[in-house]
Design an enzyme around this catalytic site. Structure first.
Site, PDB file in Angstrom:
ATOM      1  N   ASP A  15       0.854  -1.192   0.000  1.00  0.00           N
ATOM      2  CA  ASP A  15       0.000   0.000   0.000  1.00  0.00           C
ATOM      3  C   ASP A  15       0.889   1.240   0.000  1.00  0.00           C
ATOM      4  O   ASP A  15       1.782   1.375   0.853  1.00  0.00           O
ATOM      5  CB  ASP A  15      -0.911  -0.006   1.221  1.00  0.00           C
ATOM      6  CG  ASP A  15      -1.929   1.128   1.185  1.00  0.00           C
ATOM      7  OD1 ASP A  15      -1.598   2.221   1.664  1.00  0.00           O
ATOM      8  OD2 ASP A  15      -3.036   0.913   0.669  1.00  0.00           O
ATOM      9  N   ILE A  16       0.651   2.148  -0.964  1.00  0.00           N
ATOM     10  CA  ILE A  16       1.442   3.381  -1.052  1.00  0.00           C
ATOM     11  C   ILE A  16       1.100   4.275   0.140  1.00  0.00           C
ATOM     12  O   ILE A  16      -0.078   4.526   0.426  1.00  0.00           O
ATOM     13  CB  ILE A  16       1.162   4.120  -2.368  1.00  0.00           C
ATOM     14  CG1 ILE A  16       1.502   3.225  -3.562  1.00  0.00           C
ATOM     15  CG2 ILE A  16       1.953   5.425  -2.443  1.00  0.00           C
ATOM     16  CD1 ILE A  16       1.089   3.802  -4.903  1.00  0.00           C
ATOM     17  N   GLU A  42      -4.650   2.419  -4.283  1.00  0.00           N
ATOM     18  CA  GLU A  42      -3.180   2.425  -4.212  1.00  0.00           C
ATOM     19  C   GLU A  42      -2.626   1.105  -3.684  1.00  0.00           C
ATOM     20  O   GLU A  42      -1.474   1.033  -3.243  1.00  0.00           O
ATOM     21  CB  GLU A  42      -2.711   3.585  -3.318  1.00  0.00           C
ATOM     22  CG  GLU A  42      -3.100   3.470  -1.857  1.00  0.00           C
ATOM     23  CD  GLU A  42      -4.469   4.067  -1.533  1.00  0.00           C
ATOM     24  OE1 GLU A  42      -4.669   4.459  -0.373  1.00  0.00           O
ATOM     25  OE2 GLU A  42      -5.313   4.131  -2.433  1.00  0.00           O
TER      26      GLU A  42
END
Length: 375
Positions: free
Chosen positions: A245-246, A288
């Site tokens: 996950d960004i 994301e």
């Protein structure tokens, strides 16, 4: 006047007639045998045509071209060159898990000039004796050099898509003076079939690919999970799953706009993929979030890959379309399904594996982000 023929003369005429009759019978027999051979050849080619026209997948068609065509046409060598200017075709086939190494007689080139054949691009088949200067690259994968060759351009809508190359150990099999109607027809059918199966593969690829990042979509990753869980059971190895996950992605969208966010998503996908093997799977799960499957991988090796990915994301800024830059990092949750955990319903194993990776990601997020956690 006495017109009576001498018995010896009559006998001679009868013998001549018998010889002529025998010669005619022999010629007639030859004609019948040739007609029978031609009928067999026509039936074999019709059977081959039906095979390749019925092929719906790239691997199936290529297998028919290399095996069935060689048998049907009694050829010693068959090779295929496909034009792939930007390597898009090879990338798509690789993403679809089509093992191109299993087809050593298939090659890709970026431009027809790479083949160094006189008069390229060819628009008509060229037949004649084998010449190293012009034909070596066409048959480089063959153990023997042919003595005569036919180079057949594959054209679709007046566009060159490749070359089908036929080789024979017989010096007189392909000659300049031969008519090329039949060979042109063969090239046309194969070109149409290639276009058809590649369009089918593109439809599959589009349906399993995230349109923004061009990596696999969630549907494909979930499908691969089930396939890899089954394969891991059969071959007795572990598989690792990463949930990525960004970090602070909402801030990127707020500060850099949605185009900036898209730029970051695409570059993150590219950097992740650069750390993976061809056998591994990367997919965008939504927003994301990304998921990675590592095949035949221990926890130790998977952790090394995850750490390389984390460093790759955090180490250098991301160039944006508007000319600006931004920095970001990524949090990664990692888990491994070993032999002792891979039993029972495959769907349940897949859900448990993903849930554990998600829990590990939650721990990475709450532990400060920009880190790898295991569960």
């Amino acid at each position: 006047m006495n017109h009576t023929l001498h018995p010896a003369h009559i006998q001679h005429q009868l013998e001549q007639m018998r010889q002529e009759n025998l010669l005619l019978r022999t010629r007639l027999q030859d004609i019948l045998e040739q007609a029978h051979r031609n009928q067999n050849i026509m039936e074999r080619h019709q059977h081959f045509d039906l095979k390749i026209i019925g092929a719906s997948h790239f691997e199936e068609l290529i297998s028919h071209i290399f095996s069935a065509l060689a048998i049907t046409s009694e050829l010693d060598m068959v090779t295929l060159i496909l034009l792939d200017a930007r390597t898009d075709l090879q990338k798509m086939l690789a993403d679809l898990r089509i093992d191109l190494s299993s087809f050593p007689h298939l090659h890709f080139i970026r431009h027809s000039k790479e083949l160094q054949i006189h008069s390229l691009p060819l628009l008509k088949p060229v037949l004649g004796p084998y010449q190293d200067l012009h034909h070596a690259r066409l048959f480089r994968c063959c153990h023997k050099k042919p003595r005569s060759v036919a180079v057949i351009p594959l054209l679709r809508q007046n566009k060159l898509i490749g070359y089908l190359n036929l080789g024979s150990l017989q010096a007189d099999r392909f000659q300049h003076s031969m008519a090329t109607d039949f060979i042109e027809r063969l090239g046309s059918i194969i070109a149409i079939c290639l276009e058809n199966v590649l369009n089918n593969e593109r439809l599959v690829y589009i349906g399993l690919t995230d349109p923004l990042t061009q990596v696999s979509n969630r549907r494909y990753v979930e499908q691969r999970m089930l396939e890899e869980i089954a394969r891991a059971r059969r071959q007795n190895y572990s598989i690792a799953c990463m949930y990525l996950d960004i970090d602070y992605f909402k801030n990127i969208n707020d500060q850099c706009g949605h185009q900036g966010g898209d730029d970051v998503l695409c570059e993150v996908a590219r950097r992740i993929k650069a750390e993976l093997r061809l056998s591994d799977t990367l997919g965008r799960f939504g927003g994301e979030e990304f998921v990675v499957l590592l095949i035949n991988t221990s926890l130790h090796d998977a952790a090394l890959v995850a750490e390389r990915i984390r460093r790759s994301i955090a180490s250098s800024p991301f160039a944006l379309t508007d000319g600006g830059q931004c920095k970001t990092s990524i949090s990664i949750g990692l888990t491994v399904v070993g032999l002792q955990e891979n039993f029972g319903d495959a769907n349940h194993v897949a859900r448990e594996m993903l849930a554990r990776a998600d829990h590990a990601l939650y721990a990475a997020k709450h532990g400060g982000r920009n880190r790898v956690c295991y569960q």
